[in-house]
Design an enzyme around this catalytic site. Structure first.
Site, mmCIF file in Angstrom:
data_model
loop_
_atom_site.group_PDB
_atom_site.id
_atom_site.type_symbol
_atom_site.label_atom_id
_atom_site.label_comp_id
_atom_site.label_asym_id
_atom_site.label_seq_id
_atom_site.Cartn_x
_atom_site.Cartn_y
_atom_site.Cartn_z
ATOM 1 N N GLY A 1 1.870 0.643 0.770
ATOM 2 C CA GLY A 1 2.537 -0.209 -0.218
ATOM 3 C C GLY A 1 1.596 -0.476 -1.397
ATOM 4 N N ASP A 2 0.331 -0.725 -1.105
ATOM 5 C CA ASP A 2 -0.649 -0.986 -2.173
ATOM 6 C C ASP A 2 -0.834 0.261 -3.029
ATOM 7 O OD1 ASP A 2 -0.973 -3.384 -0.840
ATOM 8 O OD2 ASP A 2 -2.701 -2.677 0.315
HETATM 9 P P1 ATP Z 1 1.859 -1.550 3.707
HETATM 10 O O1 ATP Z 1 2.247 -2.978 4.007
HETATM 11 O O2 ATP Z 1 1.395 -0.769 4.903
HETATM 12 O O3 ATP Z 1 0.909 -1.415 2.562
HETATM 13 P P2 ATP Z 1 4.596 -1.373 2.758
HETATM 14 O O4 ATP Z 1 5.411 -1.810 3.937
HETATM 15 O O5 ATP Z 1 4.423 -2.318 1.632
HETATM 16 O O6 ATP Z 1 3.201 -0.785 3.234
HETATM 17 P P3 ATP Z 1 6.021 1.149 2.827
HETATM 18 O O7 ATP Z 1 7.443 1.045 2.430
HETATM 19 O O8 ATP Z 1 5.711 1.284 4.268
HETATM 20 O O9 ATP Z 1 5.232 -0.041 2.125
HETATM 21 O O10 ATP Z 1 5.368 2.429 2.110
HETATM 22 C C1 ATP Z 1 5.260 2.576 0.702
HETATM 23 C C2 ATP Z 1 5.461 4.032 0.325
HETATM 24 O O11 ATP Z 1 4.448 4.853 0.977
HETATM 25 C C3 ATP Z 1 6.789 4.639 0.776
HETATM 26 O O12 ATP Z 1 7.832 4.348 -0.133
HETATM 27 C C4 ATP Z 1 6.412 6.114 0.842
HETATM 28 O O13 ATP Z 1 6.335 6.683 -0.445
HETATM 29 C C5 ATP Z 1 4.998 6.078 1.424
HETATM 30 N N1 ATP Z 1 5.057 6.110 2.887
HETATM 31 C C6 ATP Z 1 4.894 5.087 3.746
HETATM 32 N N2 ATP Z 1 5.049 5.486 5.035
HETATM 33 C C7 ATP Z 1 5.313 6.807 4.978
HETATM 34 C C8 ATP Z 1 5.571 7.829 5.959
HETATM 35 N N3 ATP Z 1 5.590 7.538 7.266
HETATM 36 N N4 ATP Z 1 5.809 9.087 5.531
HETATM 37 C C9 ATP Z 1 5.789 9.376 4.212
HETATM 38 N N5 ATP Z 1 5.550 8.479 3.245
HETATM 39 C C10 ATP Z 1 5.320 7.215 3.603
#
Ligand code: ATP
Length: 318
Positions: free
Chosen positions: A255-256
């Site tokens: 996410g970051d």
């Molecule tokens: P975190 O809290 O771990 O920083 P988050 O929950 O804020 O993450 P996510 O939606 O999990 O954010 O991930 C952000 C982006 O990273 C996704 O939109 C995608 O582009 C990429 N991403 C995350 N997980 C995956 C995955 N398993 N496979 C491919 N891309 C991923």
């Protein structure tokens, strides 16, 4: 230049242990200690992308110095407000085939005079900035409206705000008169805001919820959906962003990294499609690395080209 704000940074320590023994001694050979906190992950990825960045926030003590040294080694410019208390540590025990047990310090309680001093320093830094990112939770001592105060100051200086927060702090910031320019909730965070549970089967209803009045005035909402890519709203337009299936090494910090990519593309005044593809690519590249908030820029165009952005219709519920 992009200014990144980390109000409660930490030193992230990770201890790999084959088997965690409770009430016993656990010896560790291979410890890693890095500058952590969501905003510092964002800073690192912006720096990898080759865009000028200045990291700020509140830092203190011996551990604060460690973070500054770490940033110097990575050639990341910084200008923190120093306080007379220790910055926190976050400890992750990686054990027993993929288990992760975390011990997270809450960090210092910010005194009133330090809170005021930070806002003054921040206002000065905004003079050199066209975009500011604010990431993560606030330390104790700062009210849930602290980001709102920072958004107000950014607005006075014509600086766009990209906000990645959750819970009460995010809600309070959305209720403020001056709004963030972009927010990037994940699936759970958007669910909490609108009182709904989102999963693959009802992703199509997300645009409906993004029209809720709580988001009025927020120009961009990017709902990141992990391996399922993202759904985004820019003014009145909705987008579905699809990403390739990849081999994930460590998704923490994706996410970051997404926030970093979005910020870089916005600061370079890219199109909607380019902004979304850049954010998704940096998120994907982070999941392919062992270390949190790291990307291999050499792989950027390969994955960027595999991402698709389609317009999405707003479907009325019910
Ligand atoms: P975190 O809290 O771990 O920083 P988050 O929950 O804020 O993450 P996510 O939606 O999990 O954010 O991930 C952000 C982006 O990273 C996704 O939109 C995608 O582009 C990429 N991403 C995350 N997980 C995956 C995955 N398993 N496979 C491919 N891309 C991923």
């Amino acid at each position: 230049m992009i200014l990144t704000v980390t109000m409660n940074p930490s030193i992230d320590m990770s201890y790999p242990i084959d088997h965690l023994k409770i009430d016993d001694v656990n010896r560790v050979k291979d410890v890693s200690k890095t500058a952590g906190g969501k905003g510092l992950n964002v800073s690192r990825v912006i720096n990898f992308m080759g865009t000028d960045i200045l990291a700020t926030g509140i830092i203190g003590g011996f551990f604060g110095k460690f973070i500054e040294k770490n940033l110097d080694q990575e050639q990341i410019q910084h200008s923190f407000t120093h306080i007379d208390q220790e910055t926190r540590n976050s400890i992750a025990l990686l054990h027993d085939n993929g288990n992760q047990t975390e011990i997270l310090e809450s960090g210092p309680t910010i005194a009133e005079e330090d809170n005021i001093r930070f806002l003054k320093d921040y206002k000065k830094l905004l003079e050199k900035t066209d975009l500011v990112t604010m990431s993560g939770s606030l330390p104790r001592g700062l009210g849930s409206d602290y980001y709102s105060k920072m958004i107000d100051i950014a607005k006075e200086n014509n600086v766009k705000v990209i906000l990645d927060s959750s819970g009460e702090t995010l809600r309070t910031s959305l209720l403020n008169n001056n709004k963030p320019f972009l927010i990037k909730p994940n699936q759970n965070e958007i669910g909490q805001l609108v009182g709904e549970k989102f999963e693959r089967s009802n992703y199509d209803s997300i645009p409906y919820y993004l029209n809720s009045s709580i988001f009025d005035g927020v120009e961009w909402i990017v709902v990141s959906l992990g391996a399922d890519g993202a759904i985004a709203k820019h003014n009145k337009k909705f987008y579905r962003v699809k990403i390739p299936v990849i081999k994930v090494v460590n998704p923490v910090g994706s996410g970051d990294s997404t926030l970093a990519g979005l910020s870089v593309a916005i600061s370079h005044e890219k199109s909607d499609e380019e902004i979304l593809k850049t954010g998704m690519t940096t998120g994907i590249l982070n999941t392919m690395e062992k270390r949190t908030g790291f990307i291999n820029k050499d792989l950027f165009s390969k994955y960027y080209d595999e991402i698709t952005v389609e317009s999405m219709n707003y479907v009325k519920e019910g």
